[in-house]
Write a protein that holds these residues in place. Sequence first.
Motif, PDB file in Angstrom:
ATOM      1  N   GLU A 303      -1.619  -5.225 -14.098  1.00 50.14           N
ATOM      2  CA  GLU A 303      -0.157  -5.109 -14.126  1.00 50.14           C
ATOM      3  C   GLU A 303       0.279  -3.676 -14.424  1.00 50.14           C
ATOM      4  N   LEU A 306      -0.131  -1.428 -11.188  1.00 51.90           N
ATOM      5  CA  LEU A 306       0.571  -1.778  -9.950  1.00 51.90           C
ATOM      6  C   LEU A 306       1.384  -0.628  -9.364  1.00 51.90           C
ATOM      7  N   GLN A 313       6.081  -3.834  -4.226  1.00 49.00           N
ATOM      8  CA  GLN A 313       5.582  -4.697  -5.287  1.00 49.00           C
ATOM      9  C   GLN A 313       4.671  -5.802  -4.766  1.00 49.00           C
ATOM     10  N   ALA A 316       1.297  -4.436  -3.764  1.00 50.42           N
ATOM     11  CA  ALA A 316       0.504  -4.035  -4.932  1.00 50.42           C
ATOM     12  C   ALA A 316      -0.082  -5.256  -5.637  1.00 50.42           C
ATOM     13  N   VAL A 317       0.730  -6.299  -5.795  1.00 49.66           N
ATOM     14  CA  VAL A 317       0.267  -7.515  -6.470  1.00 49.66           C
ATOM     15  C   VAL A 317      -0.866  -8.160  -5.677  1.00 49.66           C
ATOM     16  N   ALA A 320      -4.037  -6.196  -6.138  1.00 46.48           N
ATOM     17  CA  ALA A 320      -4.594  -6.390  -7.483  1.00 46.48           C
ATOM     18  C   ALA A 320      -5.253  -7.755  -7.599  1.00 46.48           C
TER      19      ALA A 320
END
Length: 490
Positions: A303, A306, A313, A316-317, A320
């Motif tokens: 988190e 990110l 967003q 990126a999530v 990850a």
Amino acid sequence: MTVHFPFQNSYSALPDSFFARVAPTPVAAPRLIKLNRPLALQLGLDPDLLETPEGAAILAGKTVPEGADPIAMAYAGHQFGHFVPQLGDGRAILLGEVIDRDGVRRDIQLKGSGPTPFSRRGDGRAALGPVLREYIVSEAMFALGIPTTRSLAAVFTGEHVIRETALPGAVLTRVAASHIRVGTFQFFAARRDTEAVRRLADHVIVRHYPELRDLERPYHALLAGVVARQAELVARWLLVGFIHGVMNTDNSSISGETIDYGPCAFMDAYNPSQVFSSIDEMGRYAYANQPRIAQWNLTRLAECLLPLFSDEQEKAVAEAQDILGAFSDQFSAAYQAGLRRKVGLFTERDGDEALIQDLLDAMAKNQADFTLTFRKLGDAAVDDSADARAQFMEPAAFDEWAGRWRARIALDSQSATERQAAMHAVNPMFIPRNHRVEAVIQAAANDDNYAPFEELVKVLAKPFDDQPAYAAYADPPLPDQRVLQTFCGT
């Protein structure tokens, strides 16, 4: 001659928001309890000089050596699942960094060295018991081959600290690849200071993952690297029956070392739900929960990273999550491979995992000692009369399993003596049993007697050797010797 530390400090060259500059608080009458001479030599330090009164004064924080740049590091953290935006070194001060004889940069930190701006009304001191516990357990973990911070010295301060009662005070000199934690990243992410997160990530890559510097996506690779190291580390914990006890994100090291030996413990009887920590009332950090918690902590790190992955967003999530998804397989691979070595399997065949799980289930049902069951199993590889079965309340449970095990090991080509040697190389005879550690602490705190401490440290330095003269140190506790709770000591 003067004690010389060849400091080459890098963390204190980062922006001021990363730490607070603060000197150790002098103590009254420092006296060296124990110096780790081999580690001192590895760090390029002179152990003879460190054992002088001048050396003891430095190791207790009474004197600051030339070249030191004392700082208390800032970090945040999830403690038992609850986020605290500012924690930081409340009773530890980083003196500086040295390059050891292998070219590795190592932190030298004083733990129990007095209050800092992060002490939160605490005294910044450490009692003798937790200092001795960390010295014993961290050095035992090193001897077991598990990545860990280490203990350079323990020093008696000549003062008392007040907890529930007055206790002897002490300072531990801790050595680490670094003291950067998941919580260090959280400190800046919580403040939405993306530039600081980036600066920290760049520092970590240079220090711990230099092979990533020239990659197209270095921050993705950084997360993947930390995930891989944590998966391997926690697998190694489980393979020796170690319970960290307080796996908060501020106790999760980015370098992949075991850090912060507070209410930690080694299991005696195998119990996947085992909890020792007095503050872990809900069993969040129980033995078998540690892999899940490690992945949870890594998710908190993800988190923080990110904004470095992508300005989008959702992208990126997703990236990850893909990296975090590798944890389970990496942990399982390391853990299962370790278990196969523990039971003497040299090849991987269908049914191995079920066979090993059957042993663990029988151990749990029969309250079999974790360490001795596996150690004695190595002897059973060469001698059918070996007393592995004696660890079981119902020996017939072992006999049934052992029949299937013998049929399985017969499929590998290794000789019985080769198998025993391989199993003894991964199954220790000696661990820091809780009742032994507590006895050492009581002898030191109550009688100023450090002979038991010295002997225990000596035995644990060779955990895989039989050491007949010290055979009693392998024994599980008697019913009246059992330690049911451990404490963090803060």
